[in-house]
Design a protein around this motif. Structure first.
Motif, PDB file in Angstrom:
ATOM      1  N   ASP A 123       0.796  -1.167   0.163  1.00  0.00           N
ATOM      2  CA  ASP A 123       0.128   0.088   0.043  1.00  0.00           C
ATOM      3  C   ASP A 123       0.725   1.340   0.015  1.00  0.00           C
ATOM      4  OD1 ASP A 123      -1.865   2.253   0.625  1.00  0.00           O
ATOM      5  OD2 ASP A 123      -3.043   0.484   1.378  1.00  0.00           O
ATOM      6  N   GLU A 170       0.243   4.183   1.027  1.00  0.00           N
ATOM      7  CA  GLU A 170      -0.091   5.008   1.964  1.00  0.00           C
ATOM      8  C   GLU A 170       0.679   4.698   3.306  1.00  0.00           C
ATOM      9  OE1 GLU A 170      -1.401   7.437   0.654  1.00  0.00           O
ATOM     10  OE2 GLU A 170      -2.916   7.138  -0.571  1.00  0.00           O
ATOM     11  N   PHE A 171       1.306   3.620   3.211  1.00  0.00           N
ATOM     12  CA  PHE A 171       2.093   3.218   4.681  1.00  0.00           C
ATOM     13  C   PHE A 171       2.849   4.399   4.932  1.00  0.00           C
ATOM     14  CE2 PHE A 171       1.797  -1.611   4.361  1.00  0.00           C
ATOM     15  CZ  PHE A 171       0.698  -1.391   4.587  1.00  0.00           C
ATOM     16  N   ALA A 177       2.802   7.438   4.456  1.00  0.00           N
ATOM     17  CA  ALA A 177       1.896   8.904   4.743  1.00  0.00           C
ATOM     18  C   ALA A 177       1.479   8.451   6.283  1.00  0.00           C
ATOM     19  CB  ALA A 177       0.702   8.991   3.965  1.00  0.00           C
ATOM     20  N   VAL A 178       0.792   7.463   6.624  1.00  0.00           N
ATOM     21  CA  VAL A 178       0.252   6.995   7.791  1.00  0.00           C
ATOM     22  C   VAL A 178       1.277   7.110   8.655  1.00  0.00           C
ATOM     23  CG1 VAL A 178      -0.496   5.227   9.189  1.00  0.00           C
ATOM     24  CG2 VAL A 178      -1.451   5.666   6.891  1.00  0.00           C
ATOM     25  N   SER A 179       2.788   6.605   8.576  1.00  0.00           N
ATOM     26  CA  SER A 179       3.631   6.736   9.585  1.00  0.00           C
ATOM     27  C   SER A 179       4.093   8.178   9.928  1.00  0.00           C
ATOM     28  CB  SER A 179       4.944   6.089   8.857  1.00  0.00           C
ATOM     29  OG  SER A 179       4.532   4.662   8.392  1.00  0.00           O
ATOM     30  N   ALA A 180       4.065   9.057   8.946  1.00  0.00           N
ATOM     31  CA  ALA A 180       4.379  10.365   8.978  1.00  0.00           C
ATOM     32  C   ALA A 180       3.421  11.124   9.800  1.00  0.00           C
ATOM     33  CB  ALA A 180       4.315  11.123   7.843  1.00  0.00           C
ATOM     34  N   SER A 181       1.852  10.862   9.532  1.00  0.00           N
ATOM     35  CA  SER A 181       1.191  11.454  10.490  1.00  0.00           C
ATOM     36  C   SER A 181       1.130  10.786  12.002  1.00  0.00           C
ATOM     37  CB  SER A 181      -0.329  10.944   9.916  1.00  0.00           C
ATOM     38  OG  SER A 181      -0.999   9.612  10.445  1.00  0.00           O
ATOM     39  N   LEU A 182       1.682   9.596  12.206  1.00  0.00           N
ATOM     40  CA  LEU A 182       1.956   9.197  13.414  1.00  0.00           C
ATOM     41  C   LEU A 182       3.358   9.437  14.109  1.00  0.00           C
ATOM     42  CD1 LEU A 182       0.324   5.481  12.916  1.00  0.00           C
ATOM     43  CD2 LEU A 182      -0.754   7.558  14.305  1.00  0.00           C
ATOM     44  N   VAL A 197       6.147   8.583  12.929  1.00  0.00           N
ATOM     45  CA  VAL A 197       7.280   7.405  13.065  1.00  0.00           C
ATOM     46  C   VAL A 197       7.951   7.921  11.445  1.00  0.00           C
ATOM     47  CG1 VAL A 197       7.224   5.146  12.749  1.00  0.00           C
ATOM     48  CG2 VAL A 197       5.203   5.980  14.083  1.00  0.00           C
ATOM     49  N   THR A 204       9.360   2.441   9.860  1.00  0.00           N
ATOM     50  CA  THR A 204       8.343   1.804   8.851  1.00  0.00           C
ATOM     51  C   THR A 204       9.020   0.782   8.256  1.00  0.00           C
ATOM     52  OG1 THR A 204       6.864   3.392   9.271  1.00  0.00           O
ATOM     53  CG2 THR A 204       6.199   2.083   7.613  1.00  0.00           C
ATOM     54  N   VAL A 229       7.479  -2.785   8.837  1.00  0.00           N
ATOM     55  CA  VAL A 229       6.689  -3.190   8.061  1.00  0.00           C
ATOM     56  C   VAL A 229       7.045  -3.704   6.659  1.00  0.00           C
ATOM     57  CG1 VAL A 229       4.389  -2.638   6.931  1.00  0.00           C
ATOM     58  CG2 VAL A 229       5.076  -1.735   9.243  1.00  0.00           C
ATOM     59  N   LEU A 241       1.324  16.176   2.811  1.00  0.00           N
ATOM     60  CA  LEU A 241       1.573  15.036   1.871  1.00  0.00           C
ATOM     61  C   LEU A 241       2.131  15.586   0.639  1.00  0.00           C
ATOM     62  CD1 LEU A 241      -0.722  12.225   3.112  1.00  0.00           C
ATOM     63  CD2 LEU A 241       1.516  12.667   3.715  1.00  0.00           C
ATOM     64  N   GLU A 253       5.285  15.037   9.456  1.00  0.00           N
ATOM     65  CA  GLU A 253       5.939  14.627  10.733  1.00  0.00           C
ATOM     66  C   GLU A 253       5.628  15.720  11.646  1.00  0.00           C
ATOM     67  OE1 GLU A 253       8.336  12.589   7.895  1.00  0.00           O
ATOM     68  OE2 GLU A 253       7.664  14.398   7.905  1.00  0.00           O
ATOM     69  N   PHE A 257      -1.882  15.744  13.054  1.00  0.00           N
ATOM     70  CA  PHE A 257      -3.257  15.093  12.475  1.00  0.00           C
ATOM     71  C   PHE A 257      -3.267  13.481  12.372  1.00  0.00           C
ATOM     72  CE2 PHE A 257      -0.244  14.983   9.219  1.00  0.00           C
ATOM     73  CZ  PHE A 257      -0.582  13.980   8.349  1.00  0.00           C
ATOM     74  N   PHE A 298      -1.199  -2.147   8.594  1.00  0.00           N
ATOM     75  CA  PHE A 298       0.204  -2.779   8.291  1.00  0.00           C
ATOM     76  C   PHE A 298      -0.105  -4.429   8.216  1.00  0.00           C
ATOM     77  CE2 PHE A 298       1.748   0.931  10.543  1.00  0.00           C
ATOM     78  CZ  PHE A 298       2.145   1.831   9.312  1.00  0.00           C
ATOM     79  N   ASN A 347       1.504  -7.171   8.527  1.00  0.00           N
ATOM     80  CA  ASN A 347       2.319  -7.922   9.261  1.00  0.00           C
ATOM     81  C   ASN A 347       2.174  -7.824  10.626  1.00  0.00           C
ATOM     82  OD1 ASN A 347       3.820  -5.608   8.564  1.00  0.00           O
ATOM     83  ND2 ASN A 347       5.623  -6.453   9.305  1.00  0.00           N
ATOM     84  N   TYR A 357       0.991   1.407  16.854  1.00  0.00           N
ATOM     85  CA  TYR A 357       2.076   2.042  16.250  1.00  0.00           C
ATOM     86  C   TYR A 357       2.568   3.519  16.419  1.00  0.00           C
ATOM     87  CZ  TYR A 357       5.214   1.450  12.338  1.00  0.00           C
ATOM     88  OH  TYR A 357       6.235   1.579  11.228  1.00  0.00           O
ATOM     89  N   ASN A 361       6.295   5.014  19.598  1.00  0.00           N
ATOM     90  CA  ASN A 361       7.212   5.773  19.049  1.00  0.00           C
ATOM     91  C   ASN A 361       7.208   7.009  20.072  1.00  0.00           C
ATOM     92  OD1 ASN A 361       9.247   6.176  17.022  1.00  0.00           O
ATOM     93  ND2 ASN A 361       8.205   8.101  16.297  1.00  0.00           N
TER      94      ASN A 361
END
Lengths: 571, 354
Positions: free
Chosen positions: A459, A461-462, A464-469, A471, A476, A480, B54, B75, B79, B89, B91, B100, B104
């Motif tokens: 995917d 968007e992984f 993008a998701v990490s950036a929003s979290l 991480v 990632t 992942v 993004l 980062e 949001f 993810f 796995n 997740y 961190n």
């Protein structure tokens, strides 16, 4: 204060681009990747090209070397020889491979599983081994010599047969993939419209594998025209381009003419490469995401007639490989047929002995480990890092180049580049490092494409998701992306290991007395007339590859069972 | 700017020759649920990605909670995001997915575990922690993605077509749940969707977009009842458009009839389009005969709760679509070929430029 916190737009933009770690780190990585590919590939090739335009003393002479080449009829003859041998091989291999691949994917023929395993056999041995086997089968003292009805196996016949044998698995793999990607709905529609099986084959099957066929043909053609092992062992007086390079460089020490032949050998390979790229691009739109996989139903007449046709294929593969094993065990062909391990006492022969074998293992191990990691890192940069379009495209393009560069050409260009006294990397010349570097570069493209494909399936968007979290992307990647790509990584490592163990063409110019390799030892022992020990070393390499393949299989299963349990987990 | 939590100022986005966003300005209040609604390619996703960082915009500014975030990498923004593809993810199991972003932040182990349990409870999957995403249904996966996005308590929640990949039934159910969750948490939320029904049901305010521009901003009721443009009128709900001539303040001629209409519409005389929703066409009038029009029934389509009819007005080529309740159809004996006297209430007629 306010202007400090909220600087005007263009300044803030600049700051974001300069200071944002997640912006400058990828740029740095990409520049490193480009530098690596330049050193391992582009610069050596450049020095090869420039060498072809120089005389012995390094003076620029324009096309004088090429004129000398054209003036020599024996050299010119090699071009037609190469084209003839490669074309014939392509024709034979693609038609046999199409039949075999069809039997494997589109029938319920009994013994499919066994055939699938057998077909891959030739990949695990150096291309020298089938040629040596041919000598035992059809040579002057061969067991089946009479089948040739007076013709000699030393020459085009031997080259074409050995080469076909060795190229066969590559074509079968490509065609199996093409045949597997089929939409069952198309066949159901054809049946609903009362189409005869033959017409369905002509109107549905053939168009859908058209690009696979073209691709297989060009891959086989490239392999055949650039391979050096088979013509060297069984070519006799029949000269081809690949053996010419070897003769010019190793025999005559004429590096200029060697580079001229290399440039000429590059042409068909580059052409084949360009066509293959074009085909790959066409292929994409062919299959929609909604395609329904085809489930093949049993069909007596079809399945049994295919079995009848495929049995000879299986017999030939078993026969050729079996003959090599048998010949390596025979004490003194053809006078003393007692079986013994005498031929495996490599330390008594030239070529490096068992030491060469352990060198090979070491070299293949390093190639697999370093190669997989580096190629993955670069594929990740190309596929997953946002922005920086032009740099990523450059890395991707450079990664495609090795496919068009024959091993002989790459090896020779390494001599020119790394043996230059002024080169700061001159130190790695004659070490294991240059062999590893050259082998990774040689087999780079297929690995790169495999890993890019694997990354594309993840995917988008992984990140993008990490950036929003909050991480970082490398976390990632580690937690992942890498685990998800694990099967592809193992596949690539295996591919690199097997090829590094069996390759002759590139490394034949680069080994030193300390870094003699087993595959080169096969060549040298055969050259010295020690054919049985050469066969024995080939068999050792083959068994090693089969062992590693078994290891890979076991490891994959273990990993799939443990860390990859999410794959099977379907509710 | 003091009371708006997120404010977008003159945002511009250009891809080569294509202008994706044209001078967009928008204010969103804290705790508000805003939908970006529009057809594909209207720029709604581009706008969302700009807010997330993004995809950096070509020009313009974005402020969040009083801070200028225009050029910050994602980062450094605050949001959480949920994508149409879930982007779980594969796995990692559900609990690890949700944790997740927490892991961190050097949050204690037990704290993380408590938070994950709390979130699993919140999304109604208390026992799913050990499962892998592929073991869950699409709706369950999307709820996990939602939990992961809100786990770190972001100030802004971005939803990029979160329901589009789901079955119709699950979609209706989940949109209810998401709305409920958002209300409870009070988190400012932006959702991108092309589904007008979704937007009407969920949003506090809807931003209708087309060709990179904002066509209208308003509550669902405003958007539906008072569409600001012909595009909004046709994109949200069903709307009849009939060619007409404006013949003075509050008067239009349709076919051979002259009808009253409201006066807020375009000025001047000439060709206009009169728009009316199918459910606003009435079969019973309350004494005021000024907006009556006769029409012949061409055909009826039974749609369960109501009947959709296609009507023909004398002198007008375009058919008029009107919805009648099943009772009306029975009581008034509406069937194909009949001529009906219909009321097109002046308050319900919208005028748009031709």
């Amino acid at each position: 204060m306010d202007t400090l916190l909220n600087p005007p737009g263009f300044l803030a933009k600049k700051r974001a681009r300069l200071l944002g770690i997640d912006c400058s780190l990828p740029i740095l990585c990409l520049l490193v990747a480009i530098a690596m590919l330049a050193i391992a590939l582009v610069l050596p090739l450049y020095s090869l090209l420039s060498k072809s335009l120089e005389d012995r003393h390094g003076q620029f002479v324009g096309l004088a070397n090429f004129r000398a080449y054209v003036a020599d009829p024996s050299l010119m003859h090699s071009i037609t020889n190469s084209l003839w041998v490669a074309s014939l091989t392509t024709l034979i291999v693609v038609s046999l491979a199409l039949m075999t691949a069809f039997a494997l994917t589109r029938s319920r023929m009994p013994g499919r599983g066994l055939l699938k395993v057998l077909v891959m056999g030739p990949i695990f041995a150096p291309s020298l081994l089938p040629a040596i086997s041919m000598v035992y089968l059809f040579g002057n003292q061969g067991v089946l010599k009479d089948l040739l009805m007076g013709h000699s196996i030393y020459g085009p016949i031997g080259i074409v047969v050995s080469m076909s044998f060795w190229c066969f698995p590559h074509a079968v793999m490509i065609l199996c993939t093409a045949l597997e990607n089929s939409d069952a709905r198309l066949y159901e529609s054809a049946r609903a419209l009362r189409t005869s099986p033959l017409r369905a084959f002509m109107t549905v099957t053939l168009p859908s594998i058209k690009y696979g066929l073209i691709s297989a043909a060009f891959v086989v053609f490239t392999l055949a025209i650039t391979d050096f092992g088979a013509p060297k062992v069984i070519g006799g007086q029949y000269n081809v381009l690949a053996t010419d390079i070897y003769k010019q460089v190793i025999g005559l020490q004429n590096f200029q003419m060697g580079s001229v032949v290399s440039v000429i050998l590059l042409l068909p390979a580059v052409l084949a490469f360009a066509v293959d790229r074009w085909v790959q691009r066409r292929q994409v739109a062919l299959l929609t995401a909604r395609a329904e996989p085809l489930r093949v139903k049993p069909h007596r007449a079809r399945d049994w007639s295919l079995l009848l046709l495929c049995t000879p294929v299986a017999v030939v593969i078993l026969g050729v490989l079996g003959m090599a094993v048998y010949a390596s065990l025979v004490t003194f062909w053809p006078y003393n047929l007692d079986l013994s391990f005498n031929n495996y006492r490599f330390d008594l022969m030239d070529g490096g002995g068992w030491g060469a074998y352990f060198n090979s293992l070491q070299m293949a191990g390093w190639t697999a480990v370093i190669g997989t990691l580096v190629i993955f890192a670069n594929a990740y940069l190309v596929e997953k890092v946002p922005g920086l379009g032009p740099l990523r495209t450059l890395v991707h393009l450079m990664a495609m180049v090795p496919l068009a560069v024959p091993g002989m050409v790459l090896g020779l260009s390494y001599i020119f580049f790394f043996n230059e006294p002024g080169n700061p990397l001159n130190g790695i010349y004659g070490t294991l490092a240059i062999l590893v570097l050259c082998t990774i570069a040689h087999y780079y493209t297929v690995c790169h494409l495999t890993l890019v494909t694997a990354l594309k399936q993840i995917d988008g968007e992984f990140e993008a998701v990490s950036a929003s979290l909050k991480v970082p992307f490398y976390v990632t990647c580690w937690r992942v992306t890498l685990p998800v790509c694990l099967p592809a990584l193992l596949e690539v490592a295996l591919y690199l290991f097997v090829n590094a163990l069996n390759t002759v063409s590139a490394v034949v110019f680069l080994y030193s007395s300390q870094t003699a390799l087993a595959s080169v030892a096969v060549l040298n022992m055969d050259d010295a007339g020690d054919i049985a020990p050469a066969a024995a070393m080939g068999v050792v390499l083959m068994l090693t590859c089969i062992g590693v393949k078994g290891l890979h299989w076991g490891l994959s299963r273990l990993l799939l069972g443990r860390s990859q349990c999410w794959r099977q987990a379907r509710a | 700017m003091s009371e708006s939590y997120l404010s977008i100022r003159r945002l511009h986005q250009v891809f080569g020759d294509f202008v994706a966003l044209r001078d967009i300005s928008l204010d969103i209040r804290e705790g508000e649920f805003v939908c970006f609604l529009g057809p594909s390619g209207c720029g709604k996703t581009t706008l969302l990605r700009a807010v997330a960082g993004l995809q950096l915009q070509t020009g313009g500014d974005i402020f969040q909670a009083g801070q200028r975030i225009s050029w910050l990498p994602p980062e450094q923004r605050d949001f959480g995001i949920v994508f149409q593809s879930y982007a779980l993810f594969p796995n990692l199991n559900v609990a690890d997915n949700i944790a997740y972003g927490l892991r961190n932040r050097r949050t204690g182990r037990s704290e993380v575990r408590a938070r994950v349990a709390e979130l699993l409870e919140l999304i109604g999957l208390p026992d799913a922690g050990k499962k892998y995403p592929s073991q869950l249904s699409g709706g369950q996966q999307q709820r996990v993605a939602l939990a992961r996005a809100i786990a770190t308590r972001p100030g802004l929640l971005l939803l990029d077509e979160p329901l589009s990949a789901l079955d119709a039934r699950v979609r209706v159910h989940l949109r209810h749940e998401i709305k409920e969750l958002q209300r409870r948490l009070g988190v400012t939320t932006i959702m991108v969707t092309h589904d007008q029904e979704e937007a009407l049901a969920m949003a506090d305010r809807i931003v209708v977009m087309n060709h990179g521009c904002i066509e209208q901003v308003g509550t669902p009721q405003q958007i539906y009842a008072e569409p600001a443009s012909a595009f909004v009128a046709s994109f949200v709900g069903t709307m009849n458009f009939l060619p007409a001539i404006r013949i003075g303040e509050g008067r239009v001629r349709i076919g051979e009839r002259t009808l009253n209409c409201r006066t807020l519409s375009p000025h001047g005389n000439g060709e206009v389009r009169v728009a009316i929703r199918p459910e606003d066409v009435r079969t019973r009038y309350n004494g005021d005969a000024s907006n009556l029009i006769s029409a012949r029934v061409r055909g009826l389509e039974f749609l369960g709760a109501f009947v959709r009819s296609e009507l023909e007005i004398d002198g007008v080529d375009e058919p008029l679509v009107a919805d009648f309740s099943a009772n009306d159809v029975r009581d008034l004996g509406i069937e194909a070929g009949n001529v009906l006297n219909l009321d097109l209430p002046a308050q319900r007629l919208h005028l748009f430029e031709h």
